[in-house]
Design a protein around this motif. Structure first.
Motif, PDB file in Angstrom:
ATOM      1  N   UNK A 140       0.821  -1.208   0.000  1.00  0.00           N
ATOM      2  CA  UNK A 140       0.000   0.000   0.000  1.00  0.00           C
ATOM      3  C   UNK A 140       0.857   1.261   0.000  1.00  0.00           C
ATOM      4  N   UNK A 141       2.009   1.186   0.638  1.00  0.00           N
ATOM      5  CA  UNK A 141       2.893   2.349   0.622  1.00  0.00           C
ATOM      6  C   UNK A 141       3.312   2.678  -0.800  1.00  0.00           C
ATOM      7  N   UNK A 142       3.674   1.660  -1.544  1.00  0.00           N
ATOM      8  CA  UNK A 142       4.076   1.860  -2.939  1.00  0.00           C
ATOM      9  C   UNK A 142       2.906   2.372  -3.759  1.00  0.00           C
ATOM     10  N   UNK A 143       1.735   1.797  -3.503  1.00  0.00           N
ATOM     11  CA  UNK A 143       0.512   2.205  -4.211  1.00  0.00           C
ATOM     12  C   UNK A 143       0.252   3.682  -4.000  1.00  0.00           C
ATOM     13  N   UNK A 144       0.264   4.120  -2.748  1.00  0.00           N
ATOM     14  CA  UNK A 144      -0.038   5.514  -2.426  1.00  0.00           C
ATOM     15  C   UNK A 144       1.065   6.460  -2.882  1.00  0.00           C
ATOM     16  N   UNK A 145       2.308   6.009  -2.816  1.00  0.00           N
ATOM     17  CA  UNK A 145       3.412   6.872  -3.239  1.00  0.00           C
ATOM     18  C   UNK A 145       3.272   7.235  -4.714  1.00  0.00           C
ATOM     19  N   UNK A 146       2.867   6.259  -5.490  1.00  0.00           N
ATOM     20  CA  UNK A 146       2.672   6.524  -6.907  1.00  0.00           C
ATOM     21  C   UNK A 146       1.614   7.579  -7.133  1.00  0.00           C
ATOM     22  N   UNK A 147       0.474   7.375  -6.496  1.00  0.00           N
ATOM     23  CA  UNK A 147      -0.620   8.333  -6.671  1.00  0.00           C
ATOM     24  C   UNK A 147      -0.172   9.745  -6.292  1.00  0.00           C
ATOM     25  N   UNK A 148       0.535   9.843  -5.179  1.00  0.00           N
ATOM     26  CA  UNK A 148       0.981  11.165  -4.736  1.00  0.00           C
ATOM     27  C   UNK A 148       1.931  11.793  -5.744  1.00  0.00           C
TER      28      UNK A 148
END
Lengths: 833, 293, 275
Positions: free
Chosen positions: B268-276
């Motif tokens: 999820x960290x990777x998922x959210x980092x991308x979006x940001x």
């Protein structure tokens, strides 16, 4: 100038862009930097309401640097004419002309006349009584002219009372420094514009001036246009290709709405509406309104033909062609006078068609109160606009100032068909009639204007049938037999166009010169005669530009006579040769013995350039062969207007009714003849208010919306482009008043207050005027309380103050204050009208 | 002719240049379950081949559960869930999602068949063959999602394209091993434990390398929601690693749970980092001004 | 890449030539007729009534419900005639670039996105299942999903495929009063654009430049390219967009290596005690 063409006329503006691509310089003079400024070659920012100073400055510059097109000025204008020695200028009387009556607040124009002549507006006395009317100045009444020329002239242009010298005297103090002090335009910038204009005028080059309601909506609106006319005449730009003054109108067919008028004081083709006392019969009417000289000399033929169109066979020589049936005016019945009449109880009912005075007219708040006094109100529109619903959901209801149950007005809302749902024509600014064809049937109960008025008339006639009362004869004797078609019995628009074109013994007429005063011709509008020539709807022609000449005469039909540039004889010199090959347009062909060229010559085809009129000549025969301005009795363009305008023969700088500044030239601050209506609900600033309302504001349009928003704020695709009412302020003003970009502000004037979102922008820079900084506030006027996008109505803020010639409202320059934050609920109203 | 002095618009009113993915948390979970399924399928195959029937069965069950939950998550996230079969209209190697859809379909079918045969104790050869397919496809299923995320314009993903598959591989190993350790018979899950520890260690290392190589684009991994997830994920994984490696008895299951939790949070960290990184125009501009320069 | 030919476009091998847009923002008057015409023709829903206070741009950006977006940038510049503190107002109609190498097309797993015989990129709304992969793949942020009840698909400019197929002009180009939006064969448009940039530079407009006209750029040149009067990022455009697929071989290699690594790790873990 006085125009935001790219935003308000984007489709027409493509031609300005095309001209620019071909090397034209486009100068935009405007209080704001707009989308027009963005693509212009340069933008000159000036204080709203100071345009006259700028234009006067141009006149001054042309005269003092001798940049006028001398031969044109000498031969084609009234520059050499000597004026009555009793005439006194604003320079003599500190802002007044001779003849001012301070009690009646009018001018006696006797002293303005040409020396030795009585000149009166030859297209008629449009109104009698306190005010004069629309377009009253179409020419001079030249009863004592000699060979078509006024009796006193100085062709050396040195006589102190010749028009040329009077102009110089009048504009002597309109220096570049004065322009800078009054308009806030740095003198160097002003001089660059003046020089550019002069450099691009003359034999080989012409310049055009484009204006819109940024010029007309002032108490000196008509004089602004006059000033532009003086500039263009001095530079020799009128009647020539690439020159002229182009008025951009506010609606697709507003030109048509004065040609076939919806104005109270004129009949079709600008024939004046008869006055109850002055014009008892046709003979008197014709005599007092026709001019012996010029084409208005045929007034009787035009009038009789019109009467035949209205009353057909019932109109005979014996009954003066039913002239008695025409309604009479007794004074000022313009819309603002009528609205005040509603408040005063003298006007009981109103039909509003495609207009939205509840938010669209100056002092719209007062209009709402006025309509609440009516007995009945009919509103025709595409949507239930504010004018139809003010009685239940207007701001006064919200504020509790009015209660629906107390409003006695019976309101009828009649849905209207859109232009795609009916046949008809548009007449746009260059006098071009373009036919449009019905594409779909109107939905439900929506009906066209034609349907509404035809069937209204039909039903009224049915109800009156059999009446023996004289008062019903005008309606019963009407020729009211238009063919109808389809399920809803839609009248034929083409049949109406035919009637407007006119018929004679041989069928459709081709030109207004065929009109007779003996009752043998019928014509609904003499200037439109020819639109159905050869039994063909000329307005429906659509020959592509690539398949015809550059003048494109086969697209639509322009009045009169499909002539595309008026006064085009002026594109040739007095001998009939083009001023230059580059700017040739219309010229005299000696071999053929006629005028020829790229357009329909605006001159009698066979009249030689060297024709001199005999002393007993009448009508158009009084015009010499080298005088292109054929609608005037003297055939010349008027730099100085001895007749036709009520507030002066020469344009003068006056401050708007509401302004933070005194007049820099005269003790007379504002137009003395302007119409004011001081009364509760329409209060004006007094001297004490100078500090209360320190900012200049101007109202205007955006591309995304249309007028009061009835046709745009009801649509998603347009509402989302500009979803909220906003005010435009400079960063400096925002800082001074604590306004937050994107936040809310309240804009206040002496009369009312509205709220708006805040758009802080550098496009409205503070100006330096009379040695101090002044801020300007920009207010689009599209909003009202109904629709998808709603917001405050800018028209609630402005007063009813009118130009005295045409009764147009001054909404382009006034004063206000701006405060941060929203309007508190229940506030914003002012005095009860 | 004229020099122009701009009062600086380095972006258009600070608006994003890209559009961030519209994928919701279902896709974040899928990153985890897909990896778990793929690695578990391989683990099951390897265990079977090594004769460790208990572990093989445990992993097979985990794989089957994960591989059947996965399509449910993905279909739910579609704008038009009823059109999920359109994923199988084409096979496009240029689209990691196309490749992945087929991988998931194939692995899912194979693993489900294998586990069914196992549970019902029928058709052992078919089951064996199916498990072999699933086990061989497993690594691809567990790592292709690295390409899925990288093959976008999202700066924090695209620039991590060399590392993301390795991070996901490691995380999948950790997850598969931890899951088996958590639910399996302690007498047979030694290999699972070793896989979990190995995977967890590799996950921490690979993530560290990735973030360092990203430079300024590593910022989104450390800030905001992604940062918050990462700050829990990494200690959890590290603790889980230690506890699983060194602990005895129930502690190992606890450690496995920590590793699993860490793996989920890391995804999820990777998922959210991308979006940001897609939302902030600065990252796109920083990257491209490098190129343009 | 999706089956590139020499010019990078896997065009239908018919008689059609590649068609596109040249948007000359130097003559844009910001009227937004393009936005409205597009919505009218394509029945695109309203995209929110929001006062952004971002100059006259209340549209904001391209998306599922905005396929033409006019940007407005107010700037202080030094005027041509040397006066200071002059204004400039950039106006520009943005649109899908219909890239030569289109990432959206490359990553679409259903084949909904395809390349037409005119070289344009179109989403088939009857195939799209709203997986949303194209959305972050686009380097310009053009595509988005329509989150209106029952829709859920991705929408974008079709370059009026239905009009062009009938020999007509796309709605936006047709409506544009100043011919800021020009439609035609792409090579012709590129020539015209080169002339126009030269014309502007000669007139002193040094910042005029083409954006997306170069076939060697990161997406192989745009099918809808622009003439800008400032840096792309001033308009919200990426300065150096690259089709993500360009790096795909590298990505698959990384996947392969990682997969092998995973397999190796699993095998390795089998060594040692069962307990």
């Amino acid at each position: 100038m006085g125009s935001n063409m790219a935003e308000c006329h984007p489709v027409g503006f493509q031609w300005v862009m095309e001209a620019k691509r071909r090397g034209a310089e486009v100068i935009h003079v405007d209080p704001r930097y707009t989308r027009t400024s963005a693509v212009a070659s340069s933008h000159v920012q000036l204080r709203a309401g100071s345009d006259m100073a700028f234009l006067g400055g141009l006149v001054h510059h042309i005269l003092e640097s001798r940049r006028d097109f001398r031969e044109y000025v000498l031969e084609y204008t009234n520059a050499p004419v000597i004026i009555d020695d009793r005439f006194l200028d604003t320079e003599d009387l500190d802002g007044l002309f001779s003849g001012w009556d301070p009690e009646k607040k009018t001018y006696d124009t006797t002293t303005w006349q040409y020396e030795g002549m009585e000149v009166a507006a030859s297209a008629g006395q449009r109104e009698l009584g306190a005010t004069a009317g629309e377009q009253a100045g179409h020419g001079g009444h030249g009863s004592t002219m000699h060979h078509g020329e006024p009796p006193s002239e100085d062709r050396t242009l040195e006589h102190p009372r010749c028009v040329y010298q009077l102009l110089r005297k009048h504009f002597r103090r309109y220096t570049p420094e004065f322009v800078e002090q009054t308009c806030g335009v740095p003198r160097d910038q002003f001089l660059r514009v003046a020089e550019a204009l002069c450099d691009n005028s003359g034999r080989d080059r012409t310049s055009a001036i484009v204006y819109s309601v940024g010029w007309t909506q002032h108490t000196v609106g008509v004089q602004y246009i006059r000033a532009a006319a003086i500039v263009q005449l001095l530079l020799g730009n009128i009647g020539r290709p690439g020159g002229g003054i182009l008025a951009l109108r506010g609606h697709a067919s507003i030109q048509g709405s004065t040609d076939i008028p919806t104005l109270y004081n004129i009949l079709p083709g600008y024939i004046p509406m008869p006055h109850v006392h002055a014009h008892q019969d046709l003979r008197t009417f014709v005599e007092s309104n026709a001019a012996p000289g010029g084409f208005w000399g045929n007034m009787e033929a035009y009038t009789v033909s019109l009467l035949k169109a209205y009353w057909g066979d019932n109109a005979t020589a014996e009954n003066g062609y039913c002239f008695d049936y025409l309604p009479r005016i007794s004074g000022d019945h313009s819309i603002y006078a009528s609205v005040l009449g509603m408040l005063d109880g003298t006007v009981e009912g109103m039909i509003v068609a495609g207009q939205n005075p509840a938010v669209g007219s100056a002092n719209s708040r007062l209009h709402r109160f006025a309509m609440a006094e009516l007995d009945w109100l009919v509103v025709r529109d595409l949507f239930e606009v504010e004018t139809a619903s003010f009685w239940k959901d207007g701001p006064e209801i919200e504020r509790g100032e009015l209660r629906s149950e107390d409003i006695g007005t019976e309101v009828f809302f009649m849905p209207a068909a859109a232009h795609t749902e009916k046949d008809g024509s548009f007449t746009n600014t260059q006098r071009l009639l373009q036919w449009h064809h019905k594409a779909v049937e109107p939905a439900g109960d929506c009906r066209s204007e034609l349907w509404f008025y035809y069937h209204l008339g039909r039903i009224i006639r049915e109800k009156l049938a059999g009446s023996v009362d004289e008062i019903d004869r005008p309606v019963l004797d009407l020729q009211w037999d238009y063919p109808t078609a389809g399920e809803i019995a839609e009248p034929s628009a083409e049949a109406v166009l035919r009637e407007i074109n006119g018929t004679g013994p041989d069928g459709e007429l081709s030109a207004y010169t065929e009109l007779k005063q003996d009752g043998s011709t019928s014509c609904g509008c003499w200037i439109y005669c020819g639109v159905f020539a050869d039994a063909t709807n000329q307005a429906a022609r659509r020959v592509p530009g690539s398949e015809q000449t550059w003048v494109a005469p086969e697209w639509g039909w322009a009045w009169p006579a499909n002539r595309r540039i008026l006064y085009n004889r002026a594109s040739a010199d007095p001998e009939g040769r083009p001023w230059s090959q580059r700017k040739r347009y219309v010229w005299w062909d000696e071999r053929e013995g006629k005028w020829t060229g790229d357009d329909v010559p605006d001159f009698e085809p066979a009249k030689r350039p060297d024709y001199v009129p005999p002393d007993d000549a009448k009508a158009q025969d009084m015009i010499a062969g080298d005088h292109p301005f054929i609608m005037q009795a003297d055939g010349r363009a008027w730099l100085y207007a001895p007749a036709g305008l009520v507030d002066g023969p020469l344009p003068t700088h006056f401050e708007p009714e509401e302004s933070p500044f005194p007049n820099g030239l005269y003790g007379q601050r504002s137009n003395p003849a302007r119409q004011r209506f001081p009364r509760p609900g329409n209060e004006y600033n007094d001297d004490a208010d100078g500090d209360r309302f320190p900012f200049v504001f101007t109202t205007y349009r955006l591309t995304e919306h249309h007028t009061a928003g009835g046709m745009s704020r009801t649509l998603e695709y347009l509402s989302e482009l500009q979803p909220a009412m906003f005010c435009e302020v400079s960063p400096q003003l925002a800082a001074e008043r604590g306004l937050e970009h994107g936040g809310w502000a309240t804009v206040l004037t002496r009369r009312s207050a509205i709220e708006a979102r805040v758009l802080v922008t550098d496009r409205l820079r503070p100006l330096r005027v009379q040695d101090r900084i002044v801020h300007q506030v920009g207010l689009p006027y599209h909003w009202g309380w109904r629709g998808l996008s709603t917001g405050g109505a800018a028209n609630d803020l402005v007063s009813i103050t009118l130009d005295p010639n045409v009764h147009i409202q001054e909404v382009k320059a006034a004063t206000c204050d701006v405060r941060p934050g929203r309007l508190q609920p229940g506030t914003g109203g002012g005095e009860r009208p | 002719m004229t020099s122009t002095e701009r009062t600086g618009h380095e972006s258009y009113y600070g608006r994003p240049i890209l559009k961030q993915p519209v994928w919701k948390s279902e896709v974040g979970w899928y990153l985890f379950t897909g990896g778990l399924a793929g690695a578990s399928a391989s683990l099951s195959l390897a265990a079977r081949m090594a004769g460790n029937r208990s572990l093989a069965r445990t992993s097979s069950l985990v794989a089957a559960a994960a591989v059947n939950v996965s399509p449910l998550l993905l279909v739910k996230d579609l704008g038009r869930p009823e059109r999920f079969l359109n994923m199988l209209r084409v096979f496009k190697p240029t689209s990691p999602m196309s490749v992945g859809s087929w991988l998931l379909a194939a692995t899912g079918t194979a693993q489900s068949a294998a586990t069914t045969c196992e549970l019902l104790d029928v058709l052992p050869r078919v089951g064996g063959g199916a498990q072999a397919c699933a086990g061989l496809l497993g690594p691809a299923l567990a790592t292709y999602t690295g390409a899925l995320l990288s093959d976008t314009a999202v700066p924090a993903w695209h620039e991590a394209r060399r590392e993301l598959p390795a991070v996901f591989a490691a995380s999948s190993c950790a997850s598969a091993g931890a899951a088996a350790t958590l639910v399996g018979d302690v007498r047979a899950t030694g290999p699972a434990r070793r896989l979990a520890v190995l995977g967890a260690a590799a996950e921490l290392v690979a993530t560290g390398i990735m973030e360092r190589r990203l430079g300024v684009l590593g910022e989104p991994y450390r800030q905001g929601r992604a940062g918050r997830y990462a700050r829990v994920a990494k200690p959890a994984t590290a603790a889980g690693l230690a506890v699983t490696a060194l602990g005895r008895g129930r502690l190992r299951r606890a450690g496995a749970a920590l590793i699993l939790g860490g793996a989920v949070l890391q995804r999820f960290a990777i998922f959210e980092a991308g979006k940001a990184s897609a939302r902030d125009p600065r990252y796109t501009l920083a990257l491209q001004r490098q190129h343009a320069g | 890449m999706s089956n590139p030919r020499a010019d990078g476009v896997e065009t239908y091998r018919g008689e059609q030539q590649r068609m596109g847009f040249f948007t000359d923002t130097s003559v844009c008057i910001g009227c937004k007729a393009c936005e409205v015409a597009c919505k009218e023709w394509n029945a695109v829903p309203e995209d929110g009534l929001v006062f952004t206070a971002q100059s006259y741009d209340n549209t904001g950006e391209l998306g599922a419900n905005t396929w033409r977006h006019v940007a407005f940038v107010e700037q202080q510049v030094e005027a041509h005639d040397g006066t200071t503190d002059a204004m400039r107002w950039l106006m520009s109609s943005d649109v899908c670039k219909h890239c030569t190498h289109a990432a959206c097309l490359d990553v679409c797993p259903t084949g909904a996105l395809f390349r037409t015989e005119f070289g344009t990129v179109v989403v088939q709304e009857d195939v799209c299942n709203g997986c949303g992969y194209c959305i972050p793949a686009c380097p310009f942020g053009v595509l988005d999903r329509r989150e209106i009840e029952d829709d859920g698909r991705v929408w974008k400019c079709t370059l009026c495929y239905d009009r062009v197929g009938d020999g007509m002009t796309p709605a936006c180009a047709k409506a544009c009063p100043t011919e800021s939006i020009q439609f035609g064969p792409l090579d012709e448009l590129r020539e015209r654009a080169d002339d126009r940039v030269a014309e502007l530079r000669d007139a002193g407009e040094q910042d005029a430049r083409l954006y997306g006209a170069d076939p060697s750029d990161g997406v192989g040149g745009f099918g809808a390219f622009f003439l800008l009067l400032d840096e792309p990022e001033v308009y919200g455009l990426p300065p150096d967009p690259v089709v993500t697929t360009r790096d795909l071989p590298e990505m698959w290699r990384a996947v392969g290596a990682a997969a092998l690594g995973l397999a190796g790790a699993v095998a390795l873990s089998m060594l040692g005690r069962r307990r």
